[in-house]
Design a protein around this motif. Structure first.
Motif, PDB file in Angstrom:
ATOM      1  N   LEU A 105       0.822  -1.148  -0.233  1.00  0.00           N
ATOM      2  CA  LEU A 105       0.011  -0.052  -0.099  1.00  0.00           C
ATOM      3  C   LEU A 105       1.070   1.219  -0.044  1.00  0.00           C
ATOM      4  CD1 LEU A 105      -2.677  -1.062   2.529  1.00  0.00           C
ATOM      5  CD2 LEU A 105      -3.080  -1.027   0.206  1.00  0.00           C
ATOM      6  N   PRO A 106       1.224   1.692  -1.253  1.00  0.00           N
ATOM      7  CA  PRO A 106       2.348   2.799  -1.164  1.00  0.00           C
ATOM      8  C   PRO A 106       1.630   4.302  -0.325  1.00  0.00           C
ATOM      9  CG  PRO A 106       1.495   2.308  -3.515  1.00  0.00           C
ATOM     10  CD  PRO A 106       0.931   1.126  -2.661  1.00  0.00           C
ATOM     11  N   GLU A 141      -3.769  15.063  -6.500  1.00  0.00           N
ATOM     12  CA  GLU A 141      -3.651  14.018  -7.521  1.00  0.00           C
ATOM     13  C   GLU A 141      -2.560  12.895  -7.146  1.00  0.00           C
ATOM     14  OE1 GLU A 141      -2.162  13.794 -12.229  1.00  0.00           O
ATOM     15  OE2 GLU A 141      -2.399  15.548 -11.329  1.00  0.00           O
ATOM     16  N   ALA A 142      -1.338  13.439  -6.493  1.00  0.00           N
ATOM     17  CA  ALA A 142      -0.462  12.333  -6.139  1.00  0.00           C
ATOM     18  C   ALA A 142      -0.689  11.522  -5.048  1.00  0.00           C
ATOM     19  CB  ALA A 142       1.046  13.382  -5.952  1.00  0.00           C
ATOM     20  N   VAL A 143      -1.284  11.899  -4.170  1.00  0.00           N
ATOM     21  CA  VAL A 143      -1.841  11.312  -3.247  1.00  0.00           C
ATOM     22  C   VAL A 143      -2.928  10.096  -3.637  1.00  0.00           C
ATOM     23  CG1 VAL A 143      -3.253  11.362  -1.012  1.00  0.00           C
ATOM     24  CG2 VAL A 143      -1.540  12.900  -1.175  1.00  0.00           C
ATOM     25  N   SER A 144      -3.937  10.556  -4.343  1.00  0.00           N
ATOM     26  CA  SER A 144      -4.701   9.503  -4.949  1.00  0.00           C
ATOM     27  C   SER A 144      -3.966   8.597  -5.738  1.00  0.00           C
ATOM     28  CB  SER A 144      -5.763  10.399  -5.844  1.00  0.00           C
ATOM     29  OG  SER A 144      -6.547  11.128  -5.301  1.00  0.00           O
ATOM     30  N   ALA A 145      -3.160   8.709  -6.412  1.00  0.00           N
ATOM     31  CA  ALA A 145      -2.373   7.963  -7.257  1.00  0.00           C
ATOM     32  C   ALA A 145      -1.572   6.921  -6.293  1.00  0.00           C
ATOM     33  CB  ALA A 145      -1.260   8.551  -8.289  1.00  0.00           C
ATOM     34  N   LEU A 146      -1.202   7.261  -5.222  1.00  0.00           N
ATOM     35  CA  LEU A 146      -0.606   6.259  -4.399  1.00  0.00           C
ATOM     36  C   LEU A 146      -1.465   5.352  -3.526  1.00  0.00           C
ATOM     37  CD1 LEU A 146       1.894   8.607  -2.584  1.00  0.00           C
ATOM     38  CD2 LEU A 146       2.489   6.799  -4.025  1.00  0.00           C
ATOM     39  N   MET A 147      -2.934   5.651  -3.646  1.00  0.00           N
ATOM     40  CA  MET A 147      -3.595   4.911  -2.651  1.00  0.00           C
ATOM     41  C   MET A 147      -4.085   3.703  -2.930  1.00  0.00           C
ATOM     42  SD  MET A 147      -3.964   6.906  -0.201  1.00  0.00           S
ATOM     43  CE  MET A 147      -5.006   5.907   0.808  1.00  0.00           C
TER      44      MET A 147
END
Length: 193
Positions: A105-106, A141-147
């Motif tokens: 889970l990055p 956007e970056a946080v969403s891509a990591l989820m």
């Protein structure tokens, strides 16, 4: 006069004894080398368990743009070189390559801990770069891509878009992929020219 009778070995007995001795030695030697190999493997695994699978394999902190941080469990994190846009902003990517044997889970979980990805002005071992500022334009956007979960043998690239307050702004990217136990933070130092 009595006659003495001596037993003489049969013709093939000496050769058969020799072959058995040779075979026994070969088997013992093979077993010895297998045990040494297993012992070396166990020692390597024991050494890894002492410092944990969340340790970085190399230690050139901070990493430069385009470098890859490799963790002992097979996870890799890389930060590309920044590219200047016509409007004066910069883009770069953070790529996670999951070569571990498990799903990761990055973006982390709801439990407290360090942020999995931090982009800020400054340098390693300094809180902030004096006189510089940096705005992270696509943080959501970056946080969403990591989820979403990152499966074993999968790769994920996270876009980062920033606006520096001036030329030569030092940027520190902190990558801390979450782990059930512990994972060392990889630091990447960039300069926005």
């Amino acid at each position: 006069m009595s006659r003495m009778h001596t037993d003489t070995p049969a013709a093939g007995t000496s050769t058969a004894h020799s072959n058995r001795w040779f075979t026994g030695c070969a088997v013992a030697l093979l077993a010895f080398f297998v045990l040494i190999g297993l012992g070396a493997l166990a020692l390597a695994e024991f050494e890894k368990s002492l410092d944990g699978h969340g340790q970085l394999e190399q230690d050139p902190h901070p990493f430069g743009p385009g470098a890859t941080a490799r963790y002992e469990d097979g996870l890799e994190a890389a930060v590309s070189a920044p590219h200047r846009e016509p409007d004066g902003t910069y883009r770069f990517t953070v790529t996670y390559d999951n070569s571990t044997e498990e799903e990761l889970l990055p973006g982390g979980t709801s439990s407290p801990g360090p942020a999995p990805l931090v982009v800020r002005e400054g340098e390693l071992y300094r809180d902030h770069a004096s006189g510089y500022s940096l705005e992270w334009l696509n943080q959501d956007e970056a946080v969403s891509a990591l989820m979403p979960p990152l499966g074993a043998d999968d790769t994920r690239t996270v876009p980062v878009h920033v606006r520096p307050g001036g030329e030569g702004t030092p940027v520190l990217v902190e990558v801390t992929p979450p782990s059930a136990d512990y994972r060392e933070t990889a630091y990447f130092q960039l300069t926005l020219d």
